[in-house]
Design a protein around this motif. Structure first.
Motif, PDB file in Angstrom:
ATOM      1  N   UNK A   1      31.714  42.471  44.832  1.00 38.68           N
ATOM      2  CA  UNK A   1      33.079  42.856  45.538  1.00 38.68           C
ATOM      3  C   UNK A   1      33.630  41.775  46.122  1.00 38.68           C
ATOM      4  N   UNK A   2      32.460  41.095  46.855  1.00 44.11           N
ATOM      5  CA  UNK A   2      32.846  39.875  48.033  1.00 44.11           C
ATOM      6  C   UNK A   2      33.504  38.576  47.093  1.00 44.11           C
ATOM      7  N   UNK A   3      32.744  38.494  45.805  1.00 48.44           N
ATOM      8  CA  UNK A   3      33.149  37.407  45.073  1.00 48.44           C
ATOM      9  C   UNK A   3      34.505  37.839  44.247  1.00 48.44           C
ATOM     10  N   UNK A   4      34.713  38.984  43.996  1.00 49.97           N
ATOM     11  CA  UNK A   4      36.100  39.165  43.332  1.00 49.97           C
ATOM     12  C   UNK A   4      37.168  39.012  44.248  1.00 49.97           C
ATOM     13  N   UNK A   5      37.157  39.591  45.546  1.00 46.34           N
ATOM     14  CA  UNK A   5      38.172  39.353  46.523  1.00 46.34           C
ATOM     15  C   UNK A   5      38.295  37.971  46.748  1.00 46.34           C
ATOM     16  N   UNK A   6      37.349  37.168  46.942  1.00 42.49           N
ATOM     17  CA  UNK A   6      37.279  35.876  47.169  1.00 42.49           C
ATOM     18  C   UNK A   6      38.216  35.198  46.123  1.00 42.49           C
ATOM     19  N   UNK A   7      37.670  35.363  44.815  1.00 43.13           N
ATOM     20  CA  UNK A   7      38.480  34.760  43.690  1.00 43.13           C
ATOM     21  C   UNK A   7      39.978  34.845  43.811  1.00 43.13           C
TER      22      UNK A   7
END
Length: 451
Positions: free
Chosen positions: A316-322
């Motif tokens: 989830x952190x990667x998706x939001x960061x993207x």
């Protein structure tokens, strides 16, 4: 439910062999897939669609690039059935051989000037075979790694198979960087672009190595033995769609931003940097190369982190960061300064790694062994098809239509939002034992996660 000591011991395999087969084979396979995207951005519009104006030629070249994605779910279905019914190893080896052969043939393909309209037709056929092969390879490489992992390290072991993406990207970028720098434009268009495709014959060697040295995983052997004794369904794909539709659909949704983000920061940005901003090809390729190199340790780190704090949190952190990185990345690209261009592409690829590192374990833990190849492959390939196939085309069209990068960035934000919602709905899996039996917890539909 827990594994028996016998199963836990039987699941282990030499680490070096797992890395060799899951990482090296995956790397060359993705090298094959990526060189097509790079060639589509640099030369295919001129060599295979010379009658079209530059914009249309680029769109047509990216369309043939997209066709490979459209074939990937088919590969997931075919090889998923094969991998669940016959075994992980034969499915993986067959996929590697198909990819090696089809990519080598692209390197030998005559262009439009030589055989006319037959050239783009043959290009499409070979691209379809590439898509089918990569659609089948991912599940095999991932399960070879995760089903051989010690308890509590599936995230780390699964990341070994994911290393094929940045390694393949580095190899493809490096080969094109060398050929474009050592050859003039005429030489590169005449024969230089063929060199990376012809190098793909190495994949056949890796496939043979896997065939003669790799053993079938214990989970695969036991699940097929149990199935023979129970008279269960002979179609794993049908069974996984009937029993786990939510798992498959949510997994596909979670992958959308992986596809759109990765191919925007790699394939489209190469075209954007060279065609729109007028930067030298080497500038953008070097930036892509740096990002790919940093992805290697990042994937392993994020995979290992998911073993400690959970798959969902890292993903989830990667998706939001993207999504948050979309706009700043274009601002940095527009400076045309190599350090800032590199920062733009590195940032995007690191957010990608935060999702892709734990993904192998995350998806394999959603399904039982008897349908795991089919379920994980189908969810992943559907999501990448939706998120990756049309991204270069949509991004090119949006910029041509509005003359601004803002709609392109908004497109990435929207895909990140979809994936984030899907990840929030999926349950955490890193504490779950990926069982062989059909009655395990993984057989039940996912439930909304507790806060």
């Amino acid at each position: 439910m827990s594994d028996s000591p016998e199963r836990s011991a039987g699941r282990s395999a030499p680490l070096t062999k797992i890395i060799m087969v899951s990482s090296a084979g995956s790397a060359i396979e993705w090298f094959d897939f990526f060189i097509y995207g790079t060639a589509a951005a640099l030369v295919f519009n001129k060599l295979f669609f010379p009658q079209a104006d530059p914009l249309v030629g680029t769109l047509l070249a990216f369309t043939t690039f997209a066709i490979g994605f459209l074939a990937r779910p088919l590969g997931g279905v075919v090889f998923g059935h094969f991998g669940d019914r016959v075994g992980r190893k034969p499915a993986l080896v067959t996929a590697l051989l198909i990819m090696g052969g089809s990519t080598t043939l692209i390197g030998l393909l005559p262009t439009y000037d030589t055989i006319g309209a037959a050239a783009p037709v043959l290009l499409v056929v070979l691209r379809l075979l590439q898509g089918v092969a990569v659609g089948g390879q991912w599940g095999g490489a991932v399960l070879i790694a995760t089903e051989n992992a010690p308890e509590g390290r599936r995230g780390l072991y699964g990341s070994f198979a994911q290393l094929g993406v940045p390694t393949g990207l580095m190899l493809s970028s490096l080969v094109f960087l060398v050929t474009t720098s050592k050859l003039d434009a005429q030489q590169f268009a005449s024969w230089g672009w063929r060199v990376p495709f012809l190098c793909s014959i190495v994949l056949i060697v890796i496939a043979l190595f896997a065939q003669f040295t790799l053993e079938e995983t214990a989970d695969s052997r036991e699940s097929r033995h149990d199935e023979e004794g129970s008279g269960a369904s002979r179609s794993p794909v049908v069974e996984v769609l009937r029993k786990h539709p939510k798992n498959v659909l949510l997994a596909a949704g979670a992958v959308i931003t992986i596809g759109s983000g990765f191919y925007l920061f790699v394939t489209y940005m190469l075209s954007y940097g060279t065609e729109v901003l007028g930067m030298p090809k080497s500038t953008v390729l070097n930036a892509v190369l740096v990002g790919a190199a940093l992805q290697v340790p990042a994937l392993m780190a994020f995979g290992a982190l998911s073993d400690r704090i959970g798959r969902r949190k890292v993903y989830l952190a990667g998706a939001i960061g993207m999504g948050l990185w979309a706009y700043p990345a274009f601002v940095l690209m527009n400076t045309k300064q190599w350090p800032l261009v590199t920062l733009a592409l590195v940032g995007g690829q690191l957010f990608f790694a935060a999702m892709y590192g734990p993904q192998a374990a995350f998806f394999s833990e959603l399904f039982t062994a008897r349908v795991r190849y089919s379920g994980a492959s189908l969810g992943y390939q559907l999501g990448v098809m939706l998120g990756g196939a049309l991204t270069p085309i949509i991004a090119t069209w949006l910029y041509a239509r509005f003359g601004s990068f803002v709609p392109v960035a908004a497109f990435l934000v929207a895909s990140a939002a979809v994936s984030s919602v899907c990840v929030l709905v999926l349950s955490e899996t890193n504490r779950r034992v990926p069982a062989v039996e059909a009655t395990s917890q993984a057989d039940r539909d996912v439930q909304p996660a507790a806060s």
